[in-house]
Design a protein around this motif. Structure first.
Motif, PDB file in Angstrom:
ATOM      1  N   ARG A  15       0.854  -1.170   0.000  1.00  0.00           N
ATOM      2  CA  ARG A  15       0.000   0.000   0.000  1.00  0.00           C
ATOM      3  C   ARG A  15       0.902   1.236   0.000  1.00  0.00           C
ATOM      4  O   ARG A  15       1.879   1.300   0.755  1.00  0.00           O
ATOM      5  N   ILE A  16       0.568   2.183  -0.829  1.00  0.00           N
ATOM      6  CA  ILE A  16       1.320   3.431  -0.889  1.00  0.00           C
ATOM      7  C   ILE A  16       0.369   4.556  -0.499  1.00  0.00           C
ATOM      8  O   ILE A  16      -0.660   4.774  -1.148  1.00  0.00           O
ATOM      9  N   ALA A  17       0.699   5.246   0.577  1.00  0.00           N
ATOM     10  CA  ALA A  17      -0.085   6.383   1.041  1.00  0.00           C
ATOM     11  C   ALA A  17       0.722   7.644   0.801  1.00  0.00           C
ATOM     12  O   ALA A  17       1.932   7.694   1.083  1.00  0.00           O
ATOM     13  N   LEU A  18       0.075   8.656   0.291  1.00  0.00           N
ATOM     14  CA  LEU A  18       0.759   9.894  -0.080  1.00  0.00           C
ATOM     15  C   LEU A  18       0.229  11.042   0.759  1.00  0.00           C
ATOM     16  O   LEU A  18      -0.970  11.291   0.815  1.00  0.00           O
ATOM     17  N   THR A  19       1.193  11.734   1.399  1.00  0.00           N
ATOM     18  CA  THR A  19       0.886  12.971   2.117  1.00  0.00           C
ATOM     19  C   THR A  19       1.689  14.087   1.461  1.00  0.00           C
ATOM     20  O   THR A  19       2.910  13.973   1.332  1.00  0.00           O
ATOM     21  N   THR A  20       1.035  15.136   1.046  1.00  0.00           N
ATOM     22  CA  THR A  20       1.720  16.226   0.362  1.00  0.00           C
ATOM     23  C   THR A  20       1.040  17.545   0.700  1.00  0.00           C
ATOM     24  O   THR A  20      -0.144  17.576   1.066  1.00  0.00           O
TER      25      THR A  20
END
Length: 472
Positions: free
Chosen positions: A320-325
């Protein structure tokens, strides 16, 4: 040059690049682990017994099918005021909202963010011997922990929630059809009880008059004590039955008031023999009938949801890849928050790869697959139950029609017998016990006929329900 540059990378950098390449390929390929859905074959016979191959007659609205104006008033009140129906409709809205929440998980959430932070560091911790007061002000837009759905896990959960919503919607439609059927059947039962109560009251008056006559005949020496006791017993037994019918009628009225939400005054029941006829229905083939029933469609949507949950469980084996930006401005002074050079940004992808969970992920897949097996069995059972209900309703309609004709002939015969025995008794040929016996048989025949007429009408109501109701 490119090859030498790549070869000089560290092993960690090579792994990272390979992982990113695999993720990009998966994104382009649009991987999904949801099994292809196939509707199970209906495990029922191809035809209903005694029904020829033909297209099913269109199901009309209940306003067309039920022609009794009094029943129209009651059904309208139930659809507008029944509390159980309100609960069912609210559950549909709840399921719709949950499906919307699940669908929203497929898209990033963009938030406006603002923060202020002031802190003081003691002198012995600054290294300069002086206390330090620091300030930071931030403003910007950001996305927090958005999952990049390379493997279709979030899409599968969204599909499951959507199917659950559709199943709930179909269940509410099924409840609505059941409510219409319950109101109609309760109204018919109330009509039957009112008619039987009226018949019992008339017969009781006749028996009390007969008892008075027999007592006078006893005083004149023309009747025995046995005649009087027999007449008293028949009168009192009928009085008890009359009281029982009154109690059942009142309880049925209470049930009908509850179904209609206590919103209308109950109309006066009419004679069952004068009830308006209902529209004749031809069921057609089972495949045409069963798949239009809301409960069957609800069971199929539950199966679709279970199928999607299998895909979501399988996707849990993969990263799983979670992105916070975020992007905005930052400054030590609030007044300088939007000055030149205050631009700030954040890019924080997180890769989570399951390595060891003591078999939890595998068990979740097994559970999802087991629930799918249950959903298939539930769907097939629902179809079989629907087939049986339609077949029972068809059998009831045809047999009750024959039964009512026979009971009408029986009542005419009992009435003729009663009149002849009464004439024989008045001529001194028969005793009064024969008159009482004929009167009792006539009363019983009338009661049974009224009950059978109600059952015939209820069979038509049940057929309408089992065929899935009509379009509104």
């Amino acid at each position: 040059m490119t090859e030498r540059k790549f070869s000089s990378l560290s092993a960690t950098e090579k792994i990272a690049r390979a992982a990113l390449g695999a993720v990009a390929m998966a994104l382009l390929a649009g991987c999904s682990f949801i099994p292809a859905y196939e509707r199970p074959a209906a495990p029922v016979p191809e035809h209903f017994d005694g029904v020829a191959e033909a297209a099913a007659s269109p199901l009309s609205s209940w306003r067309v099918y039920f022609t009794d104006p009094s029943l129209h008033v009651l059904i309208e009140a139930a659809l507008n005021h029944n509390r159980d129906l309100k609960i069912a409709l609210a559950r549909v809205e709840e399921a719709r909202a949950l499906a919307g929440i699940a669908r929203a998980e497929r898209f990033p959430t963009l938030d406006a963010q603002g923060s202020a932070n002031r802190s003081r560091t003691p002198a012995d911790l600054t290294g300069t011997g002086q206390p330090l007061v620091a300030s930071r002000y931030d403003a910007g837009l950001g996305v927090t922990a958005f999952e990049l759905d390379f493997w279709g896990r979030v899409a599968a959960l969204s599909e499951s929630a959507r199917a659950q919503y559709l199943a709930t919607d179909e269940a509410a439609k099924s409840f609505r059809i059941g409510l219409i059927s319950d109101v109609a059947n309760t109204w018919l039962l109330l009509t039957e009880l009112a008619e039987r109560e009226h018949l019992a009251a008339e017969t009781l008056n006749t028996r009390e008059e007969s008892l008075t006559i027999i007592r006078k005949r006893q005083e004149a020496g023309l009747a025995t004590d046995l005649d009087v006791l027999a007449a008293e017993g028949l009168a009192e037994s009928l009085r008890a039955e009359w009281a029982d019918l009154k109690r059942q009628r009142v309880q049925t009225e209470n049930a009908l008031r509850l179904l209609t939400g206590m919103a209308v005054t109950l109309p006066a029941p009419t004679n069952l023999a004068n009830q308006p006829s209902m529209t004749e229905l031809a069921p057609g083939l089972p495949s045409d009938v069963l798949l239009r029933r809301p409960d069957v469609r609800a069971a199929e949507q539950r199966l679709v949801a279970a199928n999607a949950n299998v895909g979501a469980a399988r996707a849990a084996f993969f990263p799983r890849i979670a992105l916070t930006t975020g992007m905005g401005t930052a400054s030590q002074e609030l007044s300088g928050l939007f000055d030149a050079g205050s631009k700030a940004w954040l890019f924080n992808p997180v890769l989570k790869l399951p390595l060891f969970d003591a078999g939890r992920t595998r068990a979740n897949v097994d559970m999802a697959e087991a629930r799918k097996v249950q959903a298939v069995a539930d769907y097939e059972r629902t179809i079989q139950q629907a087939f049986r209900e339609v077949a029972d309703a068809l059998a009831a309609g045809s047999t009750f029609s024959e039964q009512v004709v026979a009971l009408e002939a029986n009542l005419r015969a009992q009435q003729a017998r009663f009149e002849r025995v009464k004439a024989r008794q008045q001529a001194g040929i028969a005793n009064y016990l024969e008159v009482l016996d004929a009167n009792r048989d006539t009363f019983i025949s009338g009661q049974v006929l009224v009950s059978s007429r109600r059952q015939l009408l209820s069979a038509h109501v049940t057929l309408y329900k089992t065929l899935g109701g009509g379009e509104e």
